[in-house]
Design a protein around this motif. Structure first.
Motif, PDB file in Angstrom:
ATOM      1  N   ILE A 171      19.266-148.000  63.772  1.00  0.00           N
ATOM      2  CA  ILE A 171      18.414-147.540  64.505  1.00  0.00           C
ATOM      3  C   ILE A 171      16.988-147.751  64.297  1.00  0.00           C
ATOM      4  O   ILE A 171      16.055-147.983  65.301  1.00  0.00           O
ATOM      5  N   THR A 172      16.571-148.373  63.186  1.00  0.00           N
ATOM      6  CA  THR A 172      15.080-148.800  63.007  1.00  0.00           C
ATOM      7  C   THR A 172      14.805-149.899  63.667  1.00  0.00           C
ATOM      8  O   THR A 172      13.944-150.413  64.077  1.00  0.00           O
ATOM      9  N   ARG A 173      16.049-150.717  63.979  1.00  0.00           N
ATOM     10  CA  ARG A 173      16.094-152.227  64.513  1.00  0.00           C
ATOM     11  C   ARG A 173      15.855-151.817  66.063  1.00  0.00           C
ATOM     12  O   ARG A 173      14.998-152.574  66.713  1.00  0.00           O
ATOM     13  N   MET A 174      16.415-150.681  66.618  1.00  0.00           N
ATOM     14  CA  MET A 174      16.283-150.392  67.994  1.00  0.00           C
ATOM     15  C   MET A 174      14.677-150.052  68.170  1.00  0.00           C
ATOM     16  O   MET A 174      14.047-150.369  69.323  1.00  0.00           O
ATOM     17  N   ILE A 175      14.193-149.347  67.117  1.00  0.00           N
ATOM     18  CA  ILE A 175      12.847-148.730  67.559  1.00  0.00           C
ATOM     19  C   ILE A 175      11.968-149.993  67.093  1.00  0.00           C
ATOM     20  O   ILE A 175      11.010-149.949  67.932  1.00  0.00           O
ATOM     21  N   GLY A 176      12.231-150.743  66.248  1.00  0.00           N
ATOM     22  CA  GLY A 176      11.075-151.842  66.246  1.00  0.00           C
ATOM     23  C   GLY A 176      11.083-152.810  67.514  1.00  0.00           C
ATOM     24  O   GLY A 176      10.053-153.296  68.096  1.00  0.00           O
ATOM     25  N   ARG A 177      12.438-152.849  68.192  1.00  0.00           N
ATOM     26  CA  ARG A 177      12.497-153.494  69.563  1.00  0.00           C
ATOM     27  C   ARG A 177      11.608-152.864  70.513  1.00  0.00           C
ATOM     28  O   ARG A 177      11.219-153.517  71.656  1.00  0.00           O
ATOM     29  N   TRP A 178      11.946-151.447  70.592  1.00  0.00           N
ATOM     30  CA  TRP A 178      11.309-150.763  71.541  1.00  0.00           C
ATOM     31  C   TRP A 178       9.886-150.700  71.520  1.00  0.00           C
ATOM     32  O   TRP A 178       9.053-150.620  72.302  1.00  0.00           O
ATOM     33  N   LEU A 179       9.116-150.798  70.168  1.00  0.00           N
ATOM     34  CA  LEU A 179       7.785-151.059  70.045  1.00  0.00           C
ATOM     35  C   LEU A 179       7.441-152.741  70.224  1.00  0.00           C
ATOM     36  O   LEU A 179       6.118-152.752  69.903  1.00  0.00           O
ATOM     37  N   HIS A 180       8.017-153.463  70.598  1.00  0.00           N
ATOM     38  CA  HIS A 180       7.940-155.004  70.832  1.00  0.00           C
ATOM     39  C   HIS A 180       7.425-155.654  69.676  1.00  0.00           C
ATOM     40  O   HIS A 180       6.203-156.419  69.911  1.00  0.00           O
ATOM     41  N   MET A 181       7.895-155.401  68.342  1.00  0.00           N
ATOM     42  CA  MET A 181       7.347-156.036  67.498  1.00  0.00           C
ATOM     43  C   MET A 181       7.799-157.706  67.467  1.00  0.00           C
ATOM     44  O   MET A 181       8.702-157.854  68.115  1.00  0.00           O
ATOM     45  N   GLU A 182       7.266-158.084  66.695  1.00  0.00           N
ATOM     46  CA  GLU A 182       7.549-159.601  66.615  1.00  0.00           C
ATOM     47  C   GLU A 182       8.958-159.734  65.877  1.00  0.00           C
ATOM     48  O   GLU A 182       9.346-158.829  64.970  1.00  0.00           O
ATOM     49  N   GLY A 306       7.994-131.526  64.525  1.00  0.00           N
ATOM     50  CA  GLY A 306       7.888-132.970  64.004  1.00  0.00           C
ATOM     51  C   GLY A 306       6.531-133.653  64.144  1.00  0.00           C
ATOM     52  O   GLY A 306       6.219-134.590  63.327  1.00  0.00           O
ATOM     53  N   PHE A 307       5.849-133.318  65.192  1.00  0.00           N
ATOM     54  CA  PHE A 307       4.454-133.902  65.355  1.00  0.00           C
ATOM     55  C   PHE A 307       3.540-133.894  64.240  1.00  0.00           C
ATOM     56  O   PHE A 307       2.501-134.541  64.562  1.00  0.00           O
ATOM     57  N   THR A 308       3.715-132.847  63.596  1.00  0.00           N
ATOM     58  CA  THR A 308       2.818-132.801  62.348  1.00  0.00           C
ATOM     59  C   THR A 308       3.306-133.535  60.934  1.00  0.00           C
ATOM     60  O   THR A 308       2.484-134.034  60.289  1.00  0.00           O
ATOM     61  N   LYS A 309       4.623-133.737  61.062  1.00  0.00           N
ATOM     62  CA  LYS A 309       4.982-134.414  60.007  1.00  0.00           C
ATOM     63  C   LYS A 309       5.512-135.839  59.934  1.00  0.00           C
ATOM     64  O   LYS A 309       5.446-136.728  59.306  1.00  0.00           O
ATOM     65  N   TYR A 310       5.656-136.421  61.467  1.00  0.00           N
ATOM     66  CA  TYR A 310       6.074-137.794  61.602  1.00  0.00           C
ATOM     67  C   TYR A 310       4.655-138.612  62.705  1.00  0.00           C
ATOM     68  O   TYR A 310       4.289-137.829  63.257  1.00  0.00           O
ATOM     69  N   ASN A 311       4.669-139.837  62.361  1.00  0.00           N
ATOM     70  CA  ASN A 311       3.778-140.466  63.229  1.00  0.00           C
ATOM     71  C   ASN A 311       4.105-140.431  64.730  1.00  0.00           C
ATOM     72  O   ASN A 311       5.151-140.526  65.154  1.00  0.00           O
ATOM     73  N   THR A 312       2.960-139.783  65.417  1.00  0.00           N
ATOM     74  CA  THR A 312       3.309-139.242  66.785  1.00  0.00           C
ATOM     75  C   THR A 312       3.540-140.487  67.640  1.00  0.00           C
ATOM     76  O   THR A 312       4.514-140.107  68.473  1.00  0.00           O
ATOM     77  N   LYS A 313       3.004-141.627  67.584  1.00  0.00           N
ATOM     78  CA  LYS A 313       3.135-142.765  68.351  1.00  0.00           C
ATOM     79  C   LYS A 313       4.836-143.230  68.168  1.00  0.00           C
ATOM     80  O   LYS A 313       5.381-143.272  69.262  1.00  0.00           O
ATOM     81  N   PHE A 314       5.249-143.325  66.971  1.00  0.00           N
ATOM     82  CA  PHE A 314       6.819-143.639  66.789  1.00  0.00           C
ATOM     83  C   PHE A 314       7.656-142.575  67.358  1.00  0.00           C
ATOM     84  O   PHE A 314       8.554-142.818  67.759  1.00  0.00           O
TER      85      PHE A 314
END
Length: 376
Positions: A171-182, A306-314
């Motif tokens: 799942i983190t791999r999918m998120i990283g790709r959605w964020l267009h990480m290197e 969740g929006f106070t506990k987790y990074n909103t962008k992610f």
């Protein structure tokens, strides 16, 4: 109707009464065919016995019954159980699932071996081989919904700790790709997800897998696993973000997390991404005190707190991608009606607009008494 021990339950038998946990939670309704997954779930919740339909009851005509008329009985309409079983059987019977299952087990074995070596004090592990196995598994799923379907159907075949770590890595791999990480960052994030819970290897099994409520002392021990994990990998020659993820994945942006009550300015980005994947996988898995939650229930939980506990962008990105995954999907509402998602509500992703089989439309954002109970 026949009452049988859970050890005698077989795939294809049909429940005659609601199947309940010892605490009274309903796992399946009458008329539900038993599947391998349901049988494993009953064992997980320590169900001792169940009542099943006697196959001869329906087959033998009663005295005085007109068998000619009986032959003309209309087919039974599809039920929730039929639709759920159809989807499970569709996934599990696919060639893609069989291939995924083999690769998944290969990954689990590699993760187990890696954790064992690190816990034994070895100062290095084959990071490239572990990453290659996870990438190969990830690539075997063509779409996001295929990935989530596969993971849902794999939950009962492996040790919960190792399967959870693998799922979080995917799942983190999918998120990283959605964020267009290197590419290199996506790979590092993947390993961070896989290793995030290695500290739980230092928790005794009788505490980690305790079926009853944890004592205050036991819960305090569980909360030490991030520090245990960091201590296990701090001297390894790996990216420092992997180490910080093991230590910080239970920290929260509002300072309510553990072990150090850090605020958002001090939490590593990789740890914040892993935290979202960690919570999602945990909430969609069966627990001793509840059945697995459907994706829209998890989205609703994130939206409410969740929006106070987790990074909103992610978090916003993850929720939007997750909800979009189920666009046009078949779902069941809390009143047992079936419908299809036709439009997402951008301001409340857990409450889309749905269409019923008769063509009528319902906006769940304005009809608050209804919500999505399960994804079919």
């Amino acid at each position: 109707m026949i009452k049988i021990s859970i050890k005698d339950a077989q795939i294809g038998m049909v429940a005659a009464e609601p199947i309940k946990t010892p605490l009274g939670q309903i796992l399946a309704l009458p008329g539900t065919p038993l599947t391998r997954q349901l049988i494993n779930k009953m064992k997980l919740y320590k169900v001792g016995s169940i009542s099943i339909q006697n196959p001869f009851d329906a087959a033998a005509p009663q005295a005085g019954e007109n068998t000619a008329k009986r032959d003309k009985v209309k087919p039974v309409p599809k039920t929730r159980a039929h639709e759920m079983v159809t989807n499970i059987q569709r996934v599990q019977a696919s060639e893609e699932f069989r291939g995924f299952q083999l690769k998944y087990i290969t990954c689990i074995n590699r993760i187990k071996d890696t954790f064992g070596k690190i816990c034994a004090g070895e100062k290095s592990f084959d990071e490239a081989a572990l990453l290659t196995a996870v990438i190969d598994l990830s690539a075997s799923c063509g779409t996001t919904i295929e990935t989530f379907d596969m993971l849902y159907n794999m939950r009962t075949i492996a040790d919960p700790l190792y399967s959870h770590c693998l799922n979080v890595g995917l799942i983190t791999r999918m998120i990283g790709r959605w964020l267009h990480m290197e590419k290199t960052d996506v790979n590092t994030l993947t390993i961070a997800g896989v290793l995030h819970d290695i500290g739980k290897c230092k928790i005794p099994d009788d505490v980690l897998n305790k079926p009853d409520k944890l004592t205050d002392e036991e819960f305090a021990l569980i909360k030490k696993h991030p520090q245990f994990g960091f201590d296990l990998i701090k001297d390894l020659q790996i990216d420092s973000r992997i180490k910080r993820t093991a230590l910080m994945h239970h920290e929260r942006c509002d300072g309510s997390g553990y072990p150090s009550q850090l605020d958002s300015s001090l939490i590593d980005d990789f740890a914040m991404i892993t935290a979202i994947a960690d919570v999602y996988d945990a909430m969609t898995a069966a627990r001793r005190y509840r059945a697995p939650l459907c994706p829209f229930a998890v989205i609703s939980s994130f939206e409410s707190e969740g929006f106070t506990k987790y990074n909103t962008k992610f978090l916003l990105l993850f929720l939007k991608k997750l909800a979009t995954t189920y666009q046009s999907n078949r779902v069941m509402l809390n009143d047992s009606r079936f419908c299809n998602i036709v439009m997402l509500n951008p301001h409340e992703l857990s409450r889309p607009i749905v269409r019923f089989d008769d063509g009528s439309i319902l906006d769940l954002s304005t009809n608050r008494e209804f919500f999505i109970k399960s994804v079919m």
